[in-house]
Design an enzyme around this catalytic site. Structure first.
Site, PDB file in Angstrom:
ATOM      1  N   TYR A  72       0.798  -1.231   0.000  1.00  0.00           N
ATOM      2  CA  TYR A  72       0.000   0.000   0.000  1.00  0.00           C
ATOM      3  C   TYR A  72       0.831   1.281   0.000  1.00  0.00           C
ATOM      4  CZ  TYR A  72      -4.014  -2.969   1.276  1.00  0.00           C
ATOM      5  OH  TYR A  72      -4.994  -3.929   1.315  1.00  0.00           O
ATOM      6  N   PRO A  92     -15.629  -4.232   1.246  1.00  0.00           N
ATOM      7  CA  PRO A  92     -16.939  -4.580   1.812  1.00  0.00           C
ATOM      8  C   PRO A  92     -18.060  -3.684   1.300  1.00  0.00           C
ATOM      9  CG  PRO A  92     -15.639  -3.382   3.423  1.00  0.00           C
ATOM     10  CD  PRO A  92     -14.713  -3.705   2.280  1.00  0.00           C
ATOM     11  N   LEU A  93     -17.697  -2.512   0.769  1.00  0.00           N
ATOM     12  CA  LEU A  93     -18.691  -1.586   0.227  1.00  0.00           C
ATOM     13  C   LEU A  93     -18.623  -1.522  -1.301  1.00  0.00           C
ATOM     14  CD1 LEU A  93     -18.217   1.288   2.828  1.00  0.00           C
ATOM     15  CD2 LEU A  93     -20.000  -0.463   2.795  1.00  0.00           C
ATOM     16  N   GLY A  94     -17.988  -2.523  -1.910  1.00  0.00           N
ATOM     17  CA  GLY A  94     -17.781  -2.503  -3.353  1.00  0.00           C
ATOM     18  C   GLY A  94     -16.435  -1.889  -3.664  1.00  0.00           C
TER      19      GLY A  94
END
Length: 266
Positions: free
Chosen positions: A57, A192-194
């Site tokens: 990251y 988790p939210l797309g």
């Protein structure tokens, strides 16, 4: 009376011998700047005690280390290595860099970022086990694996978590969620939210009617569905917005009826 917002309202989950609140923070967009440091500190104030990052990251690990070290007791920082090369030599290099950036002597949860098609999984897992034996990592997890790969890894070393892409519209890992539930292995859904390829809009569209009925943001419904899907699921929504951070945590106290849950699950 002011509203209470806390990750503790989601309950707790066991990662090996560690216990964390059941909504964490994903940090793939966190950088080493003041705004990001402030968001991380705000997350701790709101009861988040599981933070997920990765060597891949970029500045995320360094930002976390500079913002939060020395770490509060009970805060679990998970990172990942081996995104593009899971050879033992590369894993050690990345692990040592992660320890330095995070300003830690031991990684609480170290996850294999991707299975390397060029290296036998047993070789990779033996390397991680050796790092664990050295005390450099406490617990071991996996990311983007199949049930069969998880079982293979479990023959080498205990696995406490699996992190795969999963949300209310992306359900390709249902069998893995069920396996993890059966074996009490924490399942950490990323995106988790797309995420990419318009998936965020698809998630929002999927839950829009129920969110409108409950008069809450779509993100809360999507997260609550995950929390109800299995007691071993630990969502880690990422954000750079303090307001969205609070909205995400409000999912913990959202009442999602069995009827609404079933409608989203079909």
């Amino acid at each position: 009376m002011s509203e209470t917002i806390s990750a503790a309202q989601a309950g707790t989950i066991a990662l090996g011998d560690l216990t964390v609140n059941r909504i964490g923070l994903g940090t793939n967009r966190i950088t080493n700047i003041t705004d990001a440091h402030n968001l991380l500190k705000r997350a701790l104030e709101l009861g988040i005690n599981f933070i997920d990052t990765a060597h891949y990251y970029g500045e995320s690990e360094e930002g976390i280390g500079n913002a939060l070290a020395p770490y509060d007791t009970g805060l679990v920082v998970a990172t990942k290595g081996g995104a593009t090369d899971a050879s033992p030599q590369q894993l050690r290099r990345e692990l040592e860099q992660s320890l330095k950036s995070l300003k830690k002597d031991q990684i609480d949860l170290y996850q294999l970022h991707r299975v390397d098609a060029d290296i036998p999984l047993e070789v990779t897992m033996q390397a991680l086990k050796s790092f664990q034996d050295e005390g450099l990592i406490k617990h071991i997890g996996l990311s983007e694996v199949t049930v069969e790969q998880l079982q293979q890894a479990m023959q080498v070393v205990p696995i406490v978590s699996v992190q795969n892409e999963y949300n209310v519209i992306n359900r390709k890992h249902e069998a893995l969620v069920d396996f993890c539930t059966q074996h009490q292995i924490v399942f950490i859904p990323w995106f988790p939210l797309g995420g990419l390829f318009g998936d965020t809009a698809k998630v929002e569209q999927r839950v829009a009617n129920i969110a409108s009925k409950l008069n809450v943001p779509t993100r809360q419904v999507a997260l609550k569905w995950l929390l109800q899907r299995s007691p071993i699921i630990l969502p880690i929504p990422g954000t750079l917005s303090p307001a969205h951070l609070e909205d995400n945590l409000r999912a913990a106290t959202l009442e999602l009826s069995e009827e609404d849950y079933a409608a989203l699950s079909n």
